[in-house]
Design a protein around this motif. Structure first.
Motif, PDB file in Angstrom:
ATOM      1  N   TYR A 142     -35.611  -6.223 -25.896  1.00  0.00           N
ATOM      2  CA  TYR A 142     -36.507  -5.069 -25.762  1.00  0.00           C
ATOM      3  C   TYR A 142     -37.338  -5.547 -24.652  1.00  0.00           C
ATOM      4  O   TYR A 142     -38.541  -5.671 -24.880  1.00  0.00           O
ATOM      5  N   PRO A 143     -36.902  -5.902 -23.405  1.00  0.00           N
ATOM      6  CA  PRO A 143     -37.668  -6.448 -22.217  1.00  0.00           C
ATOM      7  C   PRO A 143     -38.993  -5.575 -22.123  1.00  0.00           C
ATOM      8  O   PRO A 143     -39.854  -5.775 -21.432  1.00  0.00           O
ATOM      9  N   GLU A 144     -38.802  -4.122 -22.160  1.00  0.00           N
ATOM     10  CA  GLU A 144     -39.729  -3.094 -21.838  1.00  0.00           C
ATOM     11  C   GLU A 144     -40.936  -3.415 -22.671  1.00  0.00           C
ATOM     12  O   GLU A 144     -41.954  -2.776 -22.218  1.00  0.00           O
ATOM     13  N   LYS A 145     -40.913  -3.905 -23.905  1.00  0.00           N
ATOM     14  CA  LYS A 145     -42.172  -4.073 -24.678  1.00  0.00           C
ATOM     15  C   LYS A 145     -43.051  -5.127 -24.125  1.00  0.00           C
ATOM     16  O   LYS A 145     -44.230  -5.130 -24.353  1.00  0.00           O
ATOM     17  N   ALA A 182     -45.856  -6.142 -17.861  1.00  0.00           N
ATOM     18  CA  ALA A 182     -45.652  -6.807 -16.573  1.00  0.00           C
ATOM     19  C   ALA A 182     -46.442  -8.052 -16.237  1.00  0.00           C
ATOM     20  O   ALA A 182     -47.663  -8.065 -16.615  1.00  0.00           O
TER      21      ALA A 182
END
Length: 60
Positions: free
Chosen positions: A24-27, A30
């Motif tokens: 889940y890199p979007e969690k 940035a």
């Protein structure tokens, strides 16, 4: 802090950050997780976003 340190601090397994980043890199917000050489580092804000547990709420 290192991914291993953060995982232990939040009461997770040693490889928790690596697993979450792979699945889940979007969690992760940035800039909250970064690889430096062979080491993965994560900010407290990154851990809070992934776990839903604030650093202030941890029993340190």
């Amino acid at each position: 802090m290192s991914a291993g340190e953060a995982s232990k601090l939040w009461g997770k397994s040693d490889n928790y950050v690596r697993q979450m980043l792979a699945k889940y890199p979007e969690k992760f917000p940035a800039g909250s997780v970064r690889k430096i050489g062979k080491h993965l580092v994560v900010t407290p804000q990154g851990m809070e976003a992934v776990t839903g547990i604030r650093k202030n709420d941890l029993d340190i």
